[in-house]
Design an enzyme around this catalytic site. Structure first.
Site, mmCIF file in Angstrom:
data_model
loop_
_atom_site.group_PDB
_atom_site.id
_atom_site.type_symbol
_atom_site.label_atom_id
_atom_site.label_comp_id
_atom_site.label_asym_id
_atom_site.label_seq_id
_atom_site.Cartn_x
_atom_site.Cartn_y
_atom_site.Cartn_z
ATOM 1 N N HIS A 163 0.817 -1.219 0.000
ATOM 2 C CA HIS A 163 0.000 0.000 0.000
ATOM 3 C C HIS A 163 0.845 1.261 0.000
ATOM 4 C CE1 HIS A 163 -3.830 -2.028 0.294
ATOM 5 N NE2 HIS A 163 -3.362 -2.766 1.300
ATOM 6 N N ASP B 197 3.787 -0.859 -4.898
ATOM 7 C CA ASP B 197 2.659 -1.464 -5.607
ATOM 8 C C ASP B 197 2.853 -1.378 -7.120
ATOM 9 O OD1 ASP B 197 1.696 -1.884 -3.114
ATOM 10 O OD2 ASP B 197 -0.167 -0.750 -3.372
#
Length: 585
Positions: free
Chosen positions: A176, A181
């Site tokens: 996150h 990511d």
């Protein structure tokens, strides 16, 4: 029909995709982006707190981009727990007004990739719009959407980024944070592309349209589209023996035909057709209207087994008001040069019969098909006893009175449908008051068939009466499309070349146009479907009439205004006064 030599379209050239230009996936530069935000929806006022991106081409990382973004509001506590980004971390970070331009510069010329792209791209688009920035016209690949087409439950329990990264052995674990990511998404993208390469997916377009329902055998046929142009036209699928299987039209022949081999086809008959196809022939057209017309003509000529519409334009029915001492209405298959009045054409005999019923219910002209007896008969027919026939056969009416009814009937067919509309509406209201809704619905269908037929006859008949109509319209790409229509038939089409003298060019197009002879009655010198396509083009905003030979008019109180009342719906009291769309096509 003649066609002016086509001129290149700047719009088509600009809008070619990478696949259409022949760029394989290994040569495409991807910018994989991920965002962290203060919430789930930009519509709720949520903001971007971090942008991370990785630029890759051919499996090689070309660069990375990462920045925190200071939101105007505070970061909710639960978001800080999820992402690890706190209010203290974004103090001194650039605002989105500075971060977004920097990212767009980094991603310029790339294909954007995101996992659940509507979320990330939606945020970026929103803030670009808020800053008055035009969003770049770029391709977007959604790895989540792509994974749902490729991944099975045996591969991963779901298509979340964390699950896919684990299933594909990504060296980066999604946490996150935007750059982490994005790095994990790069690995997922490459793993998906590697898997799809084994089933023949090698271009960006194929990647975008991939579905497991397209067989490898079908994908191997995509080369059949390679020789087609990026231009409007008609395409014909043919089998090994040269028989036409299917005819279609498109504003971009090559792009459209390729989708038959790379995208999922929900129509089973189309999948069967593609399996039989051995070649695809393209006919380039100067304008989209010419392509639509050629499609109709080719379908009528070849009658391809996989086309379901417009194959039999010759199978039509007309309602005819005869010219004889005691005129009557009848159903016929063709219009003759007999000075009679005709209504139609109808695509089905049932629709014509419905229209005929509506007319007979309004005008009590005779319905017998034989000749009138020389001497009056002794007894009237059953229809006369029911008050539905003036009964000239037994002398109940004189020719003068009968002729007055016929004149009203002729006026209804050609100019004013009010008598039929008022009569049927009155009948429907009475039946609805008695809660006989099924019967009222049947009358509604009859009225619908009549109104559509009357409107169609008036519109087509007016155009068919014109020896020539020349019209031009500036298309979306700035070029002027010109069409020559003779007696309702498209006889020439072209686009004025840049720098050409418009008047001289149009004169040349007219001189080379197909010679067209008028047909009897209101029938155009083309199929009704073709003339209606032409009419739709002529009635578009922005069309300029260059030349009109004849009178192109429609009755002021004709049937067209009544079409606004034609609406489908259940046969109940709320809709009983609204005729359903049945019959005439």
């Amino acid at each position: 029909m003649t066609t002016a030599p086509p001129t290149p379209s700047p719009r088509w050239e600009v809008q070619r995709s990478l696949d259409e230009l022949g760029t394989p996936l290994r040569d495409v530069t991807f910018c994989v982006v991920d965002l962290e935000t203060t919430g789930a929806s930009v519509r709720d006022g949520c903001e971007i707190t971090e942008i991370g991106a990785v630029k890759v081409r051919g499996g090689e990382v070309l660069g990375e981009f990462q920045t925190l973004v200071a939101p105007e509001g505070s970061i909710p506590a639960f978001i800080s727990v999820l992402t690890g980004i706190t209010n203290g971390m974004v103090v001194g970070a650039p605002r989105i007004e500075a971060a977004l331009p920097a990212f767009l510069e980094f991603a310029a010329g790339c294909v954007l990739v995101a996992h659940n792209a509507p979320f990330d791209i939606g945020f970026l688009r929103h803030f670009a719009s808020a800053q008055g920035r035009a969003w770049p016209e770029v391709e977007i690949v959604d790895t989540a959407r792509l994974a749902r087409r490729v991944i099975t439950r045996d591969d991963a329990p779901n298509c979340k980024l964390s699950s896919l990264a684990r299933a594909f052995g990504s060296p980066t674990t999604p946490d996150h944070r935007a750059l982490s990511d994005a790095r994990a998404t790069v690995h997922v993208l490459h793993a998906l592309m590697e898997r799809l390469g084994g089933v023949g997916v090698h271009t960006l377009e194929e990647l975008q349209t991939y579905t497991s329902r397209v067989s490898a055998a079908t994908r191997r046929k995509r080369h059949l589209a390679d020789g087609l142009p990026h231009a409007p036209g008609v395409y014909l699928f043919e089998d090994e023996r040269g028989r036409v299987l299917y005819v279609g039209t498109s504003r971009d022949l090559r792009t459209r035909v390729r989708t038959y081999f790379t995208a999922s086809e929900k129509r089973s008959r189309m999948g069967e057709m593609v399996a039989l196809a051995a070649r695809v022939r393209g006919i380039e057209c100067a304008t989209p209207l010419e392509a639509e017309v050629r499609e109709l003509r080719l379908i009528a000529h070849h009658k391809p087994g996989y086309n379901r519409r417009s194959k039999f334009p010759e199978k039509t029915t007309f309602v005819k008001l005869t010219r004889e001492p005691w005129p009557r209405l009848s159903l016929v298959k063709a219009v003759l040069e007999d000075d009679a009045d005709y209504l139609g054409p109808f695509a089905s005999r049932r629709a014509a019969e419905q229209c005929l019923d509506a007319l007979h219910q309004t005008f009590p002209v005779r319905q017998c098909s034989g000749r009138m007896p020389a001497l009056p008969s002794r007894t009237p027919c059953a229809l006369a006893e029911l008050g539905r026939c003036l009964s000239p056969c037994d002398g109940s009416v004189d020719q003068l009175t009968y002729g007055a009814v016929v004149r009203r009937l002729r006026d209804t067919l050609l100019r004013r449908p009010d008598d039929v509309v008022d009569t049927i509406n009155h009948k429907m209201a009475a039946l609805a008051a008695e809660e006989r809704f099924e019967e009222a619905g049947a009358h509604r269908d009859r009225l619908a068939s009549f109104v559509r037929a009357a409107s169609r006859t008036q519109r087509l008949g007016s155009l068919a009466a014109c020896r020539e109509v020349v019209a031009a319209r500036r298309e979306d790409d700035g070029r002027w499309a010109v069409h020559v229509v003779r007696h309702g038939r498209l006889s020439a089409a072209g686009v004025i070349p840049p720098g050409a003298d418009a008047h001289s060019w149009v004169d040349t197009l007219r001189a080379s146009a197909e010679t067209v002879a008028a047909r009897p009655g209101p029938v155009p010198a083309a199929s009704a479907a073709e003339s209606e396509r032409v009419l739709r083009w002529l009635e578009q905003p922005g069309v300029r009439l260059v030349e009109v030979e004849g009178e192109w008019t429609c009755p002021v109180r004709g049937a067209a205004p009544h079409l606004t009342r034609l609406a489908p719906g259940p046969r109940d009291p709320a809709t009983v006064g609204l005729p359903s769309p049945a019959g005439v096509s």
